[in-house]
Scaffold this motif. Structure first.
Motif, PDB file in Angstrom:
ATOM      1  N   VAL A   1       0.838  -1.198   0.000  1.00  0.00           N
ATOM      2  CA  VAL A   1       0.000   0.000   0.000  1.00  0.00           C
ATOM      3  C   VAL A   1       0.876   1.252   0.000  1.00  0.00           C
ATOM      4  O   VAL A   1       0.585   2.230  -0.712  1.00  0.00           O
ATOM      5  CB  VAL A   1      -0.951   0.000   1.216  1.00  0.00           C
ATOM      6  N   SER A   2       1.955   1.228   0.772  1.00  0.00           N
ATOM      7  CA  SER A   2       2.866   2.377   0.819  1.00  0.00           C
ATOM      8  C   SER A   2       3.475   2.664  -0.537  1.00  0.00           C
ATOM      9  O   SER A   2       3.755   3.832  -0.871  1.00  0.00           O
ATOM     10  CB  SER A   2       3.972   2.125   1.848  1.00  0.00           C
ATOM     11  N   GLU A   3       3.675   1.622  -1.336  1.00  0.00           N
ATOM     12  CA  GLU A   3       4.246   1.795  -2.674  1.00  0.00           C
ATOM     13  C   GLU A   3       3.169   2.010  -3.731  1.00  0.00           C
ATOM     14  O   GLU A   3       3.450   1.981  -4.925  1.00  0.00           O
ATOM     15  CB  GLU A   3       5.106   0.580  -3.034  1.00  0.00           C
ATOM     16  N   GLN A   4       1.928   2.188  -3.282  1.00  0.00           N
ATOM     17  CA  GLN A   4       0.790   2.494  -4.148  1.00  0.00           C
ATOM     18  C   GLN A   4       0.539   1.396  -5.183  1.00  0.00           C
ATOM     19  O   GLN A   4       0.118   1.667  -6.312  1.00  0.00           O
ATOM     20  CB  GLN A   4       0.993   3.849  -4.837  1.00  0.00           C
ATOM     21  N   ILE A   5       0.779   0.174  -4.771  1.00  0.00           N
ATOM     22  CA  ILE A   5       0.456  -0.986  -5.600  1.00  0.00           C
ATOM     23  C   ILE A   5      -0.925  -1.483  -5.188  1.00  0.00           C
ATOM     24  O   ILE A   5      -1.173  -1.702  -4.002  1.00  0.00           O
ATOM     25  CB  ILE A   5       1.504  -2.105  -5.417  1.00  0.00           C
ATOM     26  N   PRO A   6      -1.859  -1.641  -6.124  1.00  0.00           N
ATOM     27  CA  PRO A   6      -3.189  -2.148  -5.760  1.00  0.00           C
ATOM     28  C   PRO A   6      -3.086  -3.490  -5.041  1.00  0.00           C
ATOM     29  O   PRO A   6      -2.406  -4.411  -5.506  1.00  0.00           O
ATOM     30  CB  PRO A   6      -3.892  -2.289  -7.112  1.00  0.00           C
ATOM     31  N   VAL A   7      -3.769  -3.580  -3.903  1.00  0.00           N
ATOM     32  CA  VAL A   7      -3.652  -4.765  -3.057  1.00  0.00           C
ATOM     33  C   VAL A   7      -5.034  -5.358  -2.792  1.00  0.00           C
ATOM     34  O   VAL A   7      -5.998  -4.635  -2.543  1.00  0.00           O
ATOM     35  CB  VAL A   7      -2.987  -4.423  -1.706  1.00  0.00           C
ATOM     36  N   GLY A   8      -5.106  -6.663  -2.842  1.00  0.00           N
ATOM     37  CA  GLY A   8      -6.294  -7.385  -2.417  1.00  0.00           C
ATOM     38  C   GLY A   8      -5.895  -8.421  -1.385  1.00  0.00           C
ATOM     39  O   GLY A   8      -4.700  -8.695  -1.189  1.00  0.00           O
ATOM     40  N   ILE A   9      -6.862  -8.987  -0.699  1.00  0.00           N
ATOM     41  CA  ILE A   9      -6.568 -10.130   0.167  1.00  0.00           C
ATOM     42  C   ILE A   9      -7.382 -11.314  -0.300  1.00  0.00           C
ATOM     43  O   ILE A   9      -8.498 -11.173  -0.800  1.00  0.00           O
ATOM     44  CB  ILE A   9      -6.848  -9.841   1.661  1.00  0.00           C
ATOM     45  N   ASN A  10      -6.790 -12.489  -0.155  1.00  0.00           N
ATOM     46  CA  ASN A  10      -7.482 -13.747  -0.410  1.00  0.00           C
ATOM     47  C   ASN A  10      -7.886 -14.340   0.932  1.00  0.00           C
ATOM     48  O   ASN A  10      -7.025 -14.582   1.795  1.00  0.00           O
ATOM     49  CB  ASN A  10      -6.580 -14.733  -1.156  1.00  0.00           C
ATOM     50  N   PHE A  11      -9.165 -14.558   1.103  1.00  0.00           N
ATOM     51  CA  PHE A  11      -9.711 -15.064   2.358  1.00  0.00           C
ATOM     52  C   PHE A  11     -10.347 -16.422   2.096  1.00  0.00           C
ATOM     53  O   PHE A  11     -11.332 -16.514   1.360  1.00  0.00           O
ATOM     54  CB  PHE A  11     -10.747 -14.075   2.907  1.00  0.00           C
ATOM     55  N   VAL A  12      -9.768 -17.490   2.662  1.00  0.00           N
ATOM     56  CA  VAL A  12     -10.320 -18.830   2.502  1.00  0.00           C
ATOM     57  C   VAL A  12     -11.425 -19.022   3.537  1.00  0.00           C
ATOM     58  O   VAL A  12     -11.187 -18.911   4.740  1.00  0.00           O
ATOM     59  CB  VAL A  12      -9.239 -19.912   2.663  1.00  0.00           C
ATOM     60  N   VAL A  13     -12.628 -19.295   3.051  1.00  0.00           N
ATOM     61  CA  VAL A  13     -13.785 -19.434   3.934  1.00  0.00           C
ATOM     62  C   VAL A  13     -13.849 -20.860   4.465  1.00  0.00           C
ATOM     63  O   VAL A  13     -14.086 -21.818   3.720  1.00  0.00           O
ATOM     64  CB  VAL A  13     -15.089 -19.089   3.192  1.00  0.00           C
ATOM     65  N   THR A  14     -13.638 -20.996   5.767  1.00  0.00           N
ATOM     66  CA  THR A  14     -13.734 -22.292   6.424  1.00  0.00           C
ATOM     67  C   THR A  14     -14.653 -22.169   7.636  1.00  0.00           C
ATOM     68  O   THR A  14     -15.084 -21.075   8.001  1.00  0.00           O
ATOM     69  CB  THR A  14     -12.360 -22.803   6.894  1.00  0.00           C
TER      70      THR A  14
ATOM     71  N   HIS B   1     -13.505 -28.959   8.189  1.00  0.00           N
ATOM     72  CA  HIS B   1     -13.018 -27.614   7.870  1.00  0.00           C
ATOM     73  C   HIS B   1     -13.976 -26.828   6.975  1.00  0.00           C
ATOM     74  O   HIS B   1     -13.997 -25.593   7.019  1.00  0.00           O
ATOM     75  CB  HIS B   1     -11.649 -27.683   7.188  1.00  0.00           C
ATOM     76  N   ARG B   2     -14.764 -27.514   6.169  1.00  0.00           N
ATOM     77  CA  ARG B   2     -15.665 -26.777   5.272  1.00  0.00           C
ATOM     78  C   ARG B   2     -16.759 -26.094   6.090  1.00  0.00           C
ATOM     79  O   ARG B   2     -17.108 -26.550   7.183  1.00  0.00           O
ATOM     80  CB  ARG B   2     -16.255 -27.706   4.216  1.00  0.00           C
ATOM     81  N   PRO B   3     -17.323 -24.997   5.576  1.00  0.00           N
ATOM     82  CA  PRO B   3     -18.351 -24.269   6.336  1.00  0.00           C
ATOM     83  C   PRO B   3     -19.563 -25.136   6.643  1.00  0.00           C
ATOM     84  O   PRO B   3     -19.921 -26.038   5.884  1.00  0.00           O
ATOM     85  CB  PRO B   3     -18.726 -23.107   5.400  1.00  0.00           C
ATOM     86  N   THR B   4     -20.208 -24.844   7.760  1.00  0.00           N
ATOM     87  CA  THR B   4     -21.431 -25.548   8.125  1.00  0.00           C
ATOM     88  C   THR B   4     -22.587 -25.067   7.243  1.00  0.00           C
ATOM     89  O   THR B   4     -22.479 -24.050   6.546  1.00  0.00           O
ATOM     90  CB  THR B   4     -21.799 -25.276   9.588  1.00  0.00           C
ATOM     91  N   ARG B   5     -23.693 -25.774   7.292  1.00  0.00           N
ATOM     92  CA  ARG B   5     -24.854 -25.377   6.500  1.00  0.00           C
ATOM     93  C   ARG B   5     -25.353 -23.993   6.924  1.00  0.00           C
ATOM     94  O   ARG B   5     -25.734 -23.176   6.082  1.00  0.00           O
ATOM     95  CB  ARG B   5     -25.968 -26.410   6.634  1.00  0.00           C
ATOM     96  N   ASP B   6     -25.345 -23.720   8.232  1.00  0.00           N
ATOM     97  CA  ASP B   6     -25.775 -22.406   8.707  1.00  0.00           C
ATOM     98  C   ASP B   6     -24.847 -21.303   8.198  1.00  0.00           C
ATOM     99  O   ASP B   6     -25.309 -20.208   7.843  1.00  0.00           O
ATOM    100  CB  ASP B   6     -25.815 -22.375  10.239  1.00  0.00           C
ATOM    101  N   GLN B   7     -23.560 -21.582   8.151  1.00  0.00           N
ATOM    102  CA  GLN B   7     -22.616 -20.590   7.643  1.00  0.00           C
ATOM    103  C   GLN B   7     -22.806 -20.360   6.150  1.00  0.00           C
ATOM    104  O   GLN B   7     -22.712 -19.220   5.676  1.00  0.00           O
ATOM    105  CB  GLN B   7     -21.177 -21.035   7.936  1.00  0.00           C
TER     106      GLN B   7
END
Length: 377
Positions: free
Chosen positions: A178-191, A232-238
């Motif tokens: 971010v400091s170098e002004q490079i576009p940044v995203g995050i990868n979030f694994v849903v468990t 590890h996989r999400p529950t039905r409610d999740q």
């Protein structure tokens, strides 16, 4: 409007890219207005629009869910070979190349790899754990259109997903980019363990200056294809709460929200009300393996996607051309395309409707279908 920086003729008209981030499918009339020559109705669609390309099979992180099962003894793909693979991707009609590994930052020539892609007219993006990144190193990565850092949650979410706590190095990497002004995203694994931290993680990432969060489904590939996958996989409610959670993140208008193609079937109960036309116009698609998406492994073997490394693309195409019940009666088929076949193979050993899709569950167990197709080996 930005100028067209890349185009590819198609039977419907053309794909056009405006700058680095906007890829549009346009009809013949709009293609002509943009100065792009559209394809004929008889022209076959060429290769994938996006290619996932491994630059190394080396990684020191002990992620228990690593879909490639990479290790410290892995090897880097020689630079000259990477250039040849990039040339092949360009010739097949690709627009974007997503570099991964292993851990790409272990290469000293990563900036040169991105520059080589730019020279060929490809848009380079990168996924990394961020381990070992410094401010000086980040400064040399400005040729990348975006860099996504794996960050699976605050409050222990990262460790819960990966089995070790790499969150601090990921945050430092985000701050440097971010400091170098490079576009940044995050990868979030849903468990199951990370889901509850999703909203807080999105807020935290936005505070750091991240522009996008990409939600990834936990898939039973590599080390994750283990007996404890079910825990590890999400529950039905999740799964039921996933769409409202995404809507809540989007409503704050601080982050773009993207979902990987494997996530679409989990959202099917909500997406059916959105409608196929709206989903298509928003670029929401399910299984794109072997279609708009392709992969090149570190050993040079091409695959339908990074997770289906041992499956022939033509076998997947055969499944997509003859969807079994209940997918053949689902209004979302043209978008979802049967869901994630990595999950289907893990559960049933065949290409079949995604067994974790709520709509498939409603119609009964997927393995009772009489139209399963065998795996191609």
């Amino acid at each position: 409007m930005n100028r067209v920086s890349w185009s590819r003729p198609e039977p419907f008209g053309a794909w056009v890219r405006l700058g680095d981030s906007l890829l549009l499918a346009v009809d013949h009339d709009l293609a002509a207005r943009l100065g792009v020559r559209g394809g004929s109705t008889l022209q076959a669609v060429s290769g994938p629009l996006e290619v996932h390309m491994a630059v190394t099979s080396r990684c020191y992180a002990p992620c228990r869910g690593c879909y490639l099962d990479v290790h410290p003894e892995g090897v880097h793909v020689p630079f000259e070979e990477l250039v040849r693979r990039l040339q092949s991707a360009r010739e097949s009609g690709a627009s974007t190349v997503a570099f991964g590994g292993g851990e790409p930052l272990l290469r000293d020539d990563l900036a040169a790899v991105a520059d080589a892609a730019r020279t060929l007219g490809l848009v380079p993006v990168l996924t990394t754990s961020g381990a070992g990144l410094t401010r000086e190193r980040a400064r040399g990565l400005r040729s990348f259109a975006q860099i996504n850092v794996s960050f699976d949650g605050t409050d222990g979410g990262y460790e819960a997903v990966r089995g070790y706590d790499g969150g601090r190095s990921a945050v430092r990497a985000i701050e440097d980019l971010v400091s170098e002004q490079i576009p940044v995203g995050i990868n979030f694994v849903v468990t199951r363990a990370s889901f509850d931290s999703l909203l807080k993680t999105a807020q935290f990432a936005a505070d750091l200056g991240v522009g996008e969060i990409q939600l990834l489904r936990y898939k039973p590939a590599g080390r994750a294809a283990s007996p404890d996958y079910e825990t590890h996989r999400p529950t039905r409610d999740q799964v039921e709460a996933l769409w409202p959670t995404i809507a809540s993140i989007a409503a704050h208008k601080r982050l773009r929200v993207r979902i990987d193609c494997a996530m679409v079937p989990l959202l099917s109960s909500a997406l059916v009300d959105v409608g196929v036309h709206a989903l298509t116009s928003l670029g929401v698609f399910g299984c794109e393996a072997g279609r708009h998406l392709g992969a090149v492994q570190a050993n040079g073997v091409s695959a339908a996607c990074s997770f289906l490394k041992d499956q022939r693309p033509e076998a997947l195409s055969a499944y997509h051309s003859a969807p079994p019940s209940p997918c053949n009666g689902c209004t979302l088929w043209s978008v979802c395309r049967g869901g994630c076949q990595v999950v289907s193979l893990h559960r049933h050993g065949v290409f079949t409707p995604d067994p974790e899709c709520p709509r498939v569950i409603e119609h009964g167990s997927a393995h009772t279908s009489r139209r399963h197709l065998p795996i191609a080996v």
